[in-house]
Enzyme design. Structure first.
Site, mmCIF file in Angstrom:
data_model
loop_
_atom_site.group_PDB
_atom_site.id
_atom_site.type_symbol
_atom_site.label_atom_id
_atom_site.label_comp_id
_atom_site.label_asym_id
_atom_site.label_seq_id
_atom_site.Cartn_x
_atom_site.Cartn_y
_atom_site.Cartn_z
ATOM 1 N N SER A 146 -24.254 29.974 47.264
ATOM 2 C CA SER A 146 -25.223 29.097 47.941
ATOM 3 C C SER A 146 -26.270 30.009 48.568
ATOM 4 O O SER A 146 -26.046 31.223 48.698
ATOM 5 C CB SER A 146 -24.476 28.323 49.030
ATOM 6 O OG SER A 146 -25.331 27.872 50.056
ATOM 7 N N TYR A 159 -18.975 26.138 55.919
ATOM 8 C CA TYR A 159 -19.550 26.219 54.567
ATOM 9 C C TYR A 159 -20.205 27.584 54.374
ATOM 10 O O TYR A 159 -20.014 28.245 53.340
ATOM 11 C CB TYR A 159 -20.573 25.087 54.423
ATOM 12 C CG TYR A 159 -21.220 24.950 53.060
ATOM 13 C CD1 TYR A 159 -20.633 24.189 52.063
ATOM 14 C CD2 TYR A 159 -22.450 25.556 52.794
ATOM 15 C CE1 TYR A 159 -21.240 24.044 50.823
ATOM 16 C CE2 TYR A 159 -23.063 25.416 51.562
ATOM 17 C CZ TYR A 159 -22.445 24.651 50.574
ATOM 18 O OH TYR A 159 -23.067 24.520 49.358
HETATM 19 C C1 GCO Z 1 -26.784 22.321 53.670
HETATM 20 C C2 GCO Z 1 -26.615 21.940 52.269
HETATM 21 C C3 GCO Z 1 -26.167 23.046 51.365
HETATM 22 C C4 GCO Z 1 -27.298 23.543 50.551
HETATM 23 C C5 GCO Z 1 -27.027 24.620 49.551
HETATM 24 C C6 GCO Z 1 -28.138 25.621 49.591
HETATM 25 O O1 GCO Z 1 -26.328 21.547 54.487
HETATM 26 O O2 GCO Z 1 -27.403 23.356 53.945
HETATM 27 O O3 GCO Z 1 -25.691 20.948 52.246
HETATM 28 O O4 GCO Z 1 -25.246 22.567 50.480
HETATM 29 O O5 GCO Z 1 -27.828 22.499 49.784
HETATM 30 O O6 GCO Z 1 -25.778 25.171 49.590
HETATM 31 O O7 GCO Z 1 -27.862 26.679 48.781
#
Ligand code: GCO
Length: 255
Positions: A146, A159
């Site tokens: 990501s 995340y």
């Molecule tokens: C967030 C998104 C991520 C992004 C992604 C960017 O909340 O920042 O949900 O999922 O879209 O990972 O690379």
């Protein structure tokens, strides 16, 4: 057609592929010639996805299990062994998002995101690599990173920690398995139009920020990831190892 990007004769397992990015990448791999194994937790959704592949004339099977449950992963791979399905290409795509300011974040939610987005990639990778090594024919592992593999954004700490981990898990896989002709790389999607990002897309201010911040001045589509997925799954990437290929319209390259 050049053989460089030809996946015929290979079998690709894409986790979290009953919808979203996983389904579109699985379709792209199938179109490049791979037999695909669709995976997800919801057997009904998988069955529906499978129908679409059959209609398109692709070779497809499904395997429903939760990648965050080690016992379920082991059972899933045991079933592949039993059925004579050799996974040549593993795409660790399954992932979840949970947005909450860190001061309000519970450990259970932190763990849930880390287990689904990071630990699963290790366990799936381990099971796939054990078999690739035993077969002696190499293989491809594609993890999904990501923008948050590199930079943080408020409210998505677990995340971000998981995706940062994906970057170095990918390098660890390369460090240990490259000698077996297994290439382990990652794709780093930028802001893509998916169900997971629905709340962000519908937020006018966020949408304007994404368009303004991205040199390509648009959100990505799931289809934008197919080229990178096919490249990293194919002989074209046989000497590429431990990399993250960002597919982000240039976002990470600029301030
Ligand atoms: C967030 C998104 C991520 C992004 C992604 C960017 O909340 O920042 O949900 O999922 O879209 O990972 O690379």
């Amino acid at each position: 057609m050049s053989k460089l990007f030809d996946l015929s004769g290979r079998t690709a397992l894409v986790t979290g592929s009953s919808g979203g990015l996983g389904l579109v990448m699985a379709r792209g791999l199938a179109e490049a010639g791979a037999a695909v194994v669709l995976n997800g937790r919801d057997a009904a959704k998988l069955a529906a996805a499978k129908e679409g592949f059959i209609e398109a004339g692709y070779t497809v099977s499904v395997s429903a299990f939760d990648v965050a449950d080690e016992a379920a992963v082991l059972a899933g791979f045991a079933a592949f062994d039993e059925a004579g399905i050799d996974i040549d290409i593993l795409v660790n795509n399954a992932g979840i998002q949970f947005r909450k300011p860190m001061i309000d974040l519970a450990v259970a939610d932190w763990r849930r995101v880390l287990e689904t987005n990071l630990t699963s990639a290790f366990v799936m990778g381990r099971e796939a690599a054990r078999r690739m090594i035993a077969r002696g024919k190499g293989g491809k592992i594609i993890n999904i990173g990501s923008l948050t593999s590199e930079v943080a954004r408020a409210t998505v700490a677990p995340y971000t920690a998981a995706k940062g981990g994906i970057k170095l898990l990918t390098r660890s896989m390369a460090a240990e398995w490259a000698k077996y002709d297994i290439q382990s790389n990652a794709i780093g999607p930028g802001y893509i139009i998916t169900e997971m990002n629905k709340a962000l897309i519908e937020d006018k201010a966020f949408d304007a920020w994404v368009r303004g911040r991205t040199p390509s001045a648009r959100w990505g589509t799931p289809e934008d990831l197919i080229g990178a997925a096919v490249f990293l799954a194919s002989p074209a990437s046989d000497f590429v190892n431990g990399q993250i290929l960002y597919v982000d319209g240039g976002m990470l390259a600029v301030l």
